[in-house]
Every structure is written in structure tokens, then in C-alpha cells.
Design an enzyme around this catalytic site. Structure first.
Site, PDB file in Angstrom:
ATOM      1  N   LYS A 249       7.649 -11.034  19.311  1.00 31.57           N
ATOM      2  CA  LYS A 249       6.377 -10.305  19.385  1.00 31.57           C
ATOM      3  C   LYS A 249       5.450 -10.774  18.261  1.00 31.57           C
ATOM      4  O   LYS A 249       5.752 -10.606  17.094  1.00 31.57           O
ATOM      5  CB  LYS A 249       6.610  -8.804  19.206  1.00 31.57           C
ATOM      6  CG  LYS A 249       5.360  -7.988  19.393  1.00 31.57           C
ATOM      7  CD  LYS A 249       5.411  -6.652  18.655  1.00 31.57           C
ATOM      8  CE  LYS A 249       4.973  -6.761  17.223  1.00 31.57           C
ATOM      9  NZ  LYS A 249       3.526  -6.948  17.038  1.00 31.57           N
TER      10      LYS A 249
ATOM     11  N   GLY B 262       6.115 -10.291   7.503  1.00 31.22           N
ATOM     12  CA  GLY B 262       4.916  -9.457   7.447  1.00 31.22           C
ATOM     13  C   GLY B 262       4.771  -8.827   6.078  1.00 31.22           C
ATOM     14  O   GLY B 262       5.268  -9.361   5.074  1.00 31.22           O
ATOM     15  N   SER B 263       4.122  -7.675   6.029  1.00 31.32           N
ATOM     16  CA  SER B 263       3.800  -7.062   4.741  1.00 31.32           C
ATOM     17  C   SER B 263       4.978  -6.242   4.191  1.00 31.32           C
ATOM     18  O   SER B 263       5.894  -5.876   4.938  1.00 31.32           O
ATOM     19  CB  SER B 263       2.587  -6.154   4.912  1.00 31.32           C
ATOM     20  OG  SER B 263       2.921  -5.117   5.811  1.00 31.32           O
TER      21      SER B 263
ATOM     22  N   THR C 192       5.411  -2.673   5.929  1.00 32.95           N
ATOM     23  CA  THR C 192       6.037  -2.758   7.255  1.00 32.95           C
ATOM     24  C   THR C 192       7.492  -3.195   7.109  1.00 32.95           C
ATOM     25  O   THR C 192       8.366  -2.706   7.836  1.00 32.95           O
ATOM     26  CB  THR C 192       5.263  -3.724   8.183  1.00 32.95           C
ATOM     27  OG1 THR C 192       3.881  -3.423   8.109  1.00 32.95           O
ATOM     28  CG2 THR C 192       5.716  -3.589   9.621  1.00 32.95           C
ATOM     29  N   GLY C 193       7.753  -4.091   6.182  1.00 31.86           N
ATOM     30  CA  GLY C 193       9.132  -4.533   5.954  1.00 31.86           C
ATOM     31  C   GLY C 193      10.041  -3.366   5.609  1.00 31.86           C
ATOM     32  O   GLY C 193      11.178  -3.275   6.091  1.00 31.86           O
TER      33      GLY C 193
ATOM     34  N   GLU D 228      10.891 -11.386   5.472  1.00 27.65           N
ATOM     35  CA  GLU D 228      10.046 -12.290   4.693  1.00 27.65           C
ATOM     36  C   GLU D 228       8.739 -11.564   4.461  1.00 27.65           C
ATOM     37  O   GLU D 228       7.954 -11.378   5.390  1.00 27.65           O
ATOM     38  CB  GLU D 228       9.796 -13.594   5.473  1.00 27.65           C
ATOM     39  CG  GLU D 228      11.019 -14.444   5.671  1.00 27.65           C
ATOM     40  CD  GLU D 228      11.500 -15.137   4.405  1.00 27.65           C
ATOM     41  OE1 GLU D 228      10.897 -14.935   3.322  1.00 27.65           O
ATOM     42  OE2 GLU D 228      12.493 -15.859   4.496  1.00 27.65           O
TER      43      GLU D 228
ATOM     44  N   CYS E 158       1.660 -16.285   2.427  1.00 26.93           N
ATOM     45  CA  CYS E 158       2.505 -15.411   1.612  1.00 26.93           C
ATOM     46  C   CYS E 158       2.852 -16.040   0.279  1.00 26.93           C
ATOM     47  O   CYS E 158       2.779 -15.403  -0.758  1.00 26.93           O
ATOM     48  CB  CYS E 158       3.779 -15.091   2.382  1.00 26.93           C
ATOM     49  SG  CYS E 158       4.607 -16.569   2.993  1.00 26.93           S
TER      50      CYS E 158
ATOM     51  N   GLU F 249      -1.488  -8.091  -3.848  1.00 27.94           N
ATOM     52  CA  GLU F 249      -1.574  -9.340  -3.081  1.00 27.94           C
ATOM     53  C   GLU F 249      -2.931  -9.384  -2.378  1.00 27.94           C
ATOM     54  O   GLU F 249      -3.179  -8.582  -1.484  1.00 27.94           O
ATOM     55  CB  GLU F 249      -0.453  -9.389  -2.034  1.00 27.94           C
ATOM     56  CG  GLU F 249      -0.454 -10.675  -1.265  1.00 27.94           C
ATOM     57  CD  GLU F 249       0.501 -10.663  -0.065  1.00 27.94           C
ATOM     58  OE1 GLU F 249       0.651  -9.633   0.592  1.00 27.94           O
ATOM     59  OE2 GLU F 249       1.077 -11.731   0.198  1.00 27.94           O
TER      60      GLU F 249
HETATM   61  P1  NAD Z   1       2.047  -6.552   8.999  1.00 26.41           P
HETATM   62  O1  NAD Z   1       3.238  -6.085   8.268  1.00 26.41           O
HETATM   63  O2  NAD Z   1       0.899  -5.650   9.161  1.00 26.41           O
HETATM   64  O3  NAD Z   1       2.437  -7.008  10.473  1.00 26.41           O
HETATM   65  C1  NAD Z   1       3.445  -7.965  10.713  1.00 26.41           C
HETATM   66  C2  NAD Z   1       4.016  -7.733  12.103  1.00 26.41           C
HETATM   67  O4  NAD Z   1       4.702  -6.483  12.126  1.00 26.41           O
HETATM   68  C3  NAD Z   1       2.975  -7.660  13.219  1.00 26.41           C
HETATM   69  O5  NAD Z   1       3.496  -8.311  14.361  1.00 26.41           O
HETATM   70  C4  NAD Z   1       2.858  -6.161  13.459  1.00 26.41           C
HETATM   71  O6  NAD Z   1       2.425  -5.836  14.754  1.00 26.41           O
HETATM   72  C5  NAD Z   1       4.278  -5.720  13.250  1.00 26.41           C
HETATM   73  N1  NAD Z   1       4.452  -4.298  12.928  1.00 26.41           N
HETATM   74  C6  NAD Z   1       3.555  -3.426  12.423  1.00 26.41           C
HETATM   75  N2  NAD Z   1       4.117  -2.211  12.237  1.00 26.41           N
HETATM   76  C7  NAD Z   1       5.404  -2.329  12.630  1.00 26.41           C
HETATM   77  C8  NAD Z   1       6.516  -1.432  12.632  1.00 26.41           C
HETATM   78  N3  NAD Z   1       6.412  -0.172  12.218  1.00 26.41           N
HETATM   79  N4  NAD Z   1       7.706  -1.914  13.062  1.00 26.41           N
HETATM   80  C9  NAD Z   1       7.849  -3.184  13.459  1.00 26.41           C
HETATM   81  N5  NAD Z   1       6.834  -4.076  13.480  1.00 26.41           N
HETATM   82  C10 NAD Z   1       5.628  -3.647  13.058  1.00 26.41           C
HETATM   83  O7  NAD Z   1       1.620  -7.910   8.269  1.00 26.41           O
HETATM   84  P2  NAD Z   1       0.344  -8.806   8.573  1.00 26.41           P
HETATM   85  O8  NAD Z   1      -0.854  -8.114   8.017  1.00 26.41           O
HETATM   86  O9  NAD Z   1       0.364  -9.228   9.988  1.00 26.41           O
HETATM   87  O10 NAD Z   1       0.668 -10.105   7.710  1.00 26.41           O
HETATM   88  C11 NAD Z   1       0.294 -10.242   6.373  1.00 26.41           C
HETATM   89  C12 NAD Z   1       1.479 -10.011   5.467  1.00 26.41           C
HETATM   90  O11 NAD Z   1       2.557 -10.865   5.866  1.00 26.41           O
HETATM   91  C13 NAD Z   1       1.196 -10.370   4.038  1.00 26.41           C
HETATM   92  O12 NAD Z   1       1.720  -9.390   3.175  1.00 26.41           O
HETATM   93  C14 NAD Z   1       1.954 -11.676   3.829  1.00 26.41           C
HETATM   94  O13 NAD Z   1       2.304 -11.937   2.514  1.00 26.41           O
HETATM   95  C15 NAD Z   1       3.125 -11.494   4.720  1.00 26.41           C
HETATM   96  N6  NAD Z   1       3.712 -12.788   5.089  1.00 26.41           N
HETATM   97  C16 NAD Z   1       4.928 -13.138   4.574  1.00 26.41           C
HETATM   98  C17 NAD Z   1       5.484 -14.377   4.852  1.00 26.41           C
HETATM   99  C18 NAD Z   1       6.814 -14.786   4.288  1.00 26.41           C
HETATM  100  O14 NAD Z   1       7.434 -15.687   4.856  1.00 26.41           O
HETATM  101  N7  NAD Z   1       7.298 -14.192   3.240  1.00 26.41           N
HETATM  102  C19 NAD Z   1       4.797 -15.259   5.663  1.00 26.41           C
HETATM  103  C20 NAD Z   1       3.565 -14.875   6.167  1.00 26.41           C
HETATM  104  C21 NAD Z   1       3.028 -13.627   5.875  1.00 26.41           C
END
Ligand code: NAD
Length: 473
Positions: free
Chosen positions: A172, A223-224, A227-228, A245, A279, A376
Site C-alpha cells: 500500500k 514512514g514517520s 505512525t511507526g 524505517e 529520511c 525533522e
Molecule cells: P506517514 O507515517 O504519514 O505515512 C507513511 C505510510 O503509512 C503511508 O502509506 C500512510 O498512508 C501509512 N499510514 C498512516 N497511518 C497509518 C496507520 N495508522 N497504520 C498503518 N499505516 C498508516 O509518513 P509520510 O509523511 O508518508 O513520510 C514521511 C516520513 O517518512 C518522514 O518522517 C521520513 O523521514 C520517513 N521516511 C523514512 C525512511 C526510512 O527509510 N527510514 C524513508 C523515507 C521516509
């Protein structure tokens, strides 16, 4: 003016193209306008995708050579779509077409490299009393969830190892950038048995449904941090495995023997590549007081010379910020810094045009305690902070909940490596930043993540160990 919506994007479920139960708009960040409609996956459709993945796993896990071959075929198939996929990626993500095409060729390179990884059976005992070996087994259905900055590359980081290990996948993408991943799903699925890869799209709710779905045994999430943490909590009741990640606030430390003219280019692009939406990009620079003004001037000159524009404009190096909330966030962080005494040596405000364009910004007169240093920013704004004492700079670099990577810049490689080793981070670079490769494990310390991706270590995270013990007595 009303724009005609691009439609016809479908999900891939059980090897079939499936329209959404509903649809949602996708915005082109270069215009701020909705330009396409993406399918919105219902709970029933997610159940179908999970059931398809589970059923496909029964035979998929049996033949490792076939899996290697299929992943290589997927990489080749992807390359034949570089041009059309780059257009979709650039339109929804904002990055220049050239950068979008590069992301696709990198995704294919990653898939191909992953197909060659090995997780051998290891014999632990072979004597008169017993023969014992340990093997890696697939976990089952993997829920792969990705963000909007590198939708395809990060999808590739998950698909390759998950599939090689014998798992099946439901992927997704972010609701901000669903289209290129849906296409990727179609392309990859076209060379795989039905159900091995399923691609669905929808809002954040869909991610939450996936992480709590009973069919899922492993969550691979990028992701963030907030959310992680929600993902980890959702995994707990069912003890699903997960790799996270997450975000970063990487520091670059310039040593006192560095030559500014030599290091400024690497420092600039280590921060501004992908418009700072990366990231493991440089999010703060620590520089000796003596070199501060010279470095700020060099970075500012470069920031002013960068060509920013729509991904389709010729010669453009950076696109818009990917989405409105992120644009507002970057604007807010820069405004907060300026309100608190920072000076913009370059940039400092949005461009006066439609879309989410923000000037590449170099900030001075800013330190810890200001949001743009402590948080960040994930955008085209970089604080440069002077230091007097190297130990103090290292301590300040580490004084954060993040720990993705860090870099040290100096002609003295040994001295720089000694300083780099003091970062509390998953990766420590010398005279580089973001030198990521399929064979290097990538992951974060502290809140930047749990586990790693890439290399045999990343592959192992899509497996569990089984000891097979034969009694010979
Ligand atoms: P986000 O956490 O908002 O969303 C990431 C994904 O999670 C999206 O697909 C979103 O729809 C999904 N999501 C949202 N809520 C959820 C939930 N409750 N359960 C499961 N999935 C859910 O992040 P973003 O704004 O899309 O991305 C930016 C962030 O990602 C930044 O903090 C960046 O540092 C991080 N990032 C990390 C890496 C890495 O490899 N460490 C790489 C790229 C981006």
C-alpha cells in the site's frame, strides 16, 4: 479551468486488475490541482487481497530458484516501463522527470541485486550424536506500507527481499502518491503467479486495517515516527513481526581541517536531494566557527543557483514540496526560525507561483532549542550551526531521539572515521551522505527505526529461523 482527470488506475488483487470500491483525488504538487483519481480499497477488497496472498504463498515458498528468476524478470519488466512510469511518478510526486527515471532504474537495480542474495542453511552440529542445522523460513503474508518521498524505490526495498524469502505481499503506497505504485504492482504481478504481489490504495485507514489484519505475519513499514509507533502497537496483539524505517535528523559535522570548496557540494546535495524530502538526508550542519561564514556563503550561492520548477520543465533540478501539509510544515518551521533570530542566507519563503514551491533555504543564527534544528524538517531548508569544541558538536549531534545516519567531513579519513563512529546512528559516513547500496544494511537507532533493510540482514528480517535437529544416537 477544469482539468480532465486521469482515470483508469487499478489495484492488483489475485493477479487481476480491480477498480476501487470508490475513488480519491491525487494532487499534482506543481499545480496544487487534482489531476487523477486513485482507487479506494474497501475492507472486503483488502480481505480479498490478503486471501489471495495467503493462498499464493503455499506454492510460492517452495522453489527458491524460481523466485530468484521471477524477481530478475520483474526488474527487467520494470526497466521497459522507465519512461511511462517516470511520467506518472513525476506528476504525483513532483520530482523532475530525470530524477523520477533514476528512481525507477535504481528500483530495478535493487530488485536485481536482491535476487542474488543468499541465506544459506548453516550446519551447527555434525557428529556421532546429532546433525543440527538452522534454516530461514518465510513468515507468510507481508504488509508493505510506504511513504510519498520515494514511492517506487522504497517499494522495491520491500518487494525484493520479501519475495526472495518466500513470502507473498500486499503493498500500500501513501495516499499522496498512489499511482506509480499501482503501476509497479501491475508490472511486477505480470511476471509472477497470481496473488504473490497485490497492490492496493486508499487512505491512512487502509494502512491501519492492514497492520491489524489477521492474515499478516510481517509488517514492513517506512514512514514517520508517530505512525511507526502506531504500527508497532497494532502489531502487538497478534505478535506480528515488523521492520520500521522511520524519520531522521541527521547531522553533518565538518572538521576544522576541511576545505570548504571541496566539501560544500556534497554537503549541499546531501541535504537538498529530492528537495530535502529524504529520511537520511543532512538535516543540520555543524561547522567550526572559523569556517562558518565561508561555508554558509558557498551553500547559499549553490542554493540560489539551483533550478526549481515543475518536474516536466527542462533543466529543473528540484521540484515542489510533495504535498500541502508538508509545504505548510516547512514554511512554518522556517518562519519560526526567522522569528527566533535566524537569518536566511538564501531562500526563506515560498516561490510566488502556483503549487508547493519553496526556495532552497540556508539558515544561520540558529541552534538547538529552535524547532527546525530539533525536529525533522523533511524539506528544502538547512540550518548551519557553528561549534567551538568537537566533543561538544558530537554531543549536540547525538542529543536527539533520532539516529538514522550522520557524516563527518575532513581530508583526514582516519580522524573523520573515528569521529563518525561516535554517532548514535545506523550509518556513519565520511565525506559522503546517503551513499546507500543494496548490499549495505540500512536502519535507524533510537526512534529512527527497528531492524534494517537491504543486504542479507534485511533479507533475514523477512524470515524466521528454524532449527532442524536429527538425533543420531
Ligand atoms: P506517514 O507515517 O504519514 O505515512 C507513511 C505510510 O503509512 C503511508 O502509506 C500512510 O498512508 C501509512 N499510514 C498512516 N497511518 C497509518 C496507520 N495508522 N497504520 C498503518 N499505516 C498508516 O509518513 P509520510 O509523511 O508518508 O513520510 C514521511 C516520513 O517518512 C518522514 O518522517 C521520513 O523521514 C520517513 N521516511 C523514512 C525512511 C526510512 O527509510 N527510514 C524513508 C523515507 C521516509
Amino acid at each position: 479551468m477544469t482539468q480532465t482527470l486521469t482515470t483508469g488506475f487499478t489495484m492488483t488483487i489475485g493477479g487481476k486488475s480491480v477498480a476501487g470500491a470508490g475513488g480519491f483525488g491525487v494532487v499534482n504538487p506543481a499545480t496544487g490541482q487534482v489531476f487523477a483519481e486513485a482507487p479506494d480499497c474497501s475492507r472486503e477488497q483488502l480481505d480479498q487481497a490478503m486471501a489471495a496472498a495467503k493462498a499464493a504463498g503455499v506454492s510460492w515458498r517452495k522453489d527458491e530458484d524460481a523466485r530468484r528468476g521471477a524477481i530478475k524478470q520483474a526488474a527487467d519488466a520494470l526497466l521497459t516501463h522507465t519512461e511511462d512510469l517516470a511520467e506518472v511518478l513525476s506528476a504525483e510526486q513532483g520530482k523532475p522527470l530525470k530524477a523520477a527515471a533514476y528512481e525507477i532504474t535504481e528500483t530495478a537495480r535493487w530488485l536485481a541485486a536482491t535476487a542474488d542474495l543468499e541465506l544459506p542453511r548453516t550446519v551447527l552440529q555434525d557428529d556421532a550424536s546429532a546433525y543440527a542445522e538452522v534454516v530461514h523460513r518465510p513468515l507468510g503474508v507481508v504488509a508493505a506500507i510506504t511513504p510519498w518521498n520515494f514511492p517506487l524505490l522504497l517499494a522495491g526495498w520491500k518487494l525484493g527481499p520479501a519475495l526472495l524469502a518466500g513470502n507473498t505481499v500486499v503493498i500500500k503506497p501513501s495516499p499522496f502518491t498512489p499511482l506509480s505504485t499501482l503501476r509497479l504492482g501491475e508490472i511486477v504481478a505480470s511476471v509472477l503467479p497470481p496473488g504473490v504481489v497485490n497492490a492496493v490504495s486508499g487512505g491512512d485507514d487502509l494502512g491501519a486495517w492492514m497492520t491489524s489484519h489477521p492474515a499478516v505475519r510481517k509488517i514492513s513499514f517506512t514512514g514517520s515516527v508517530p505512525t511507526g509507533k502506531a504500527v508497532a502497537a497494532a502489531a502487538a496483539p497478534d505478535l506480528k513481526r515488523y521492520t520500521l524505517e522511520l524519520g531522521g535528523n541527521d547531522a553533518a559535522i565538518v572538521l576544522d581541517d576541511a576545505d570548504v570548496a571541496t566539501v560544500e557540494r556534497g554537503l549541499f546535495w546531501g541535504a537538498f536531494i529530492n528537495n530535502g524530502q529524504i529520511c537520511a538526508g543532512i538535516k543540520r550542519i555543524y561547522v567550526p566557527e572559523r569556517l562558518h561564514d565561508e561555508l554558509v556563503e558557498a551553500l547559499a550561492a549553490r542554493a540560489r543557483s539551483v533550478r526549481v520548477g515543475a518536474g516536466t520543465e527542462k533543466g529543473v533540478q528540484l521540484g515542489p514540496i510533495q504535498n500541502l501539509p508538508q509545504f505548510e510544515r516547512v514554511r512554518g518551521l522556517v518562519a519560526d526560525a526567522l522569528d527566533n533570530g535566524a537569518v536566511a542566507a538564501a531562500g526563506g519563503k515560498p516561490f510566488d507561483r502556483d503549487g508547493y514551491f519553496f526556495e532552497p533555504t540556508i539558515l544561520t543564527g540558529v541552534a538547538e532549542g529552535t524547532r527546525i534544528v530539533d525536529e525533522e524538517q523533511f524539506g528544502p531548508a538547512l540550518p548551519v550551526i557553528p561549534y567551538r569544541d568537537l566533543d561538544d558538536a558530537v554531543e549536540r549531534a547525538n542529543n536527539t531521539d533520532y539516529g538514522l545516519s550522520g557524516s563527518v567531513w575532513s581530508p583526514d579519513l582516519d580522524r573523520a572515521a573515528e569521529v563518525a563512529a561516535r554517532f548514535d546512528s545506523g550509518t556513519a559516513f565520511v565525506n559522503d551522505h546517503l551513499a546507500l547500496q543494496p548490499y549495505l544494511p540500512f536502519g535507524g537507532s533510537k526512534w529512527s527505526g527497528v531492524g534494517v533493510e537491504n543486504g542479507p540482514w534485511g533479507l533475514a528480517e523477512f524470515t524466521e529461523l528454524q532449527v532442524i535437529y536429527r538425533n543420531r544416537k
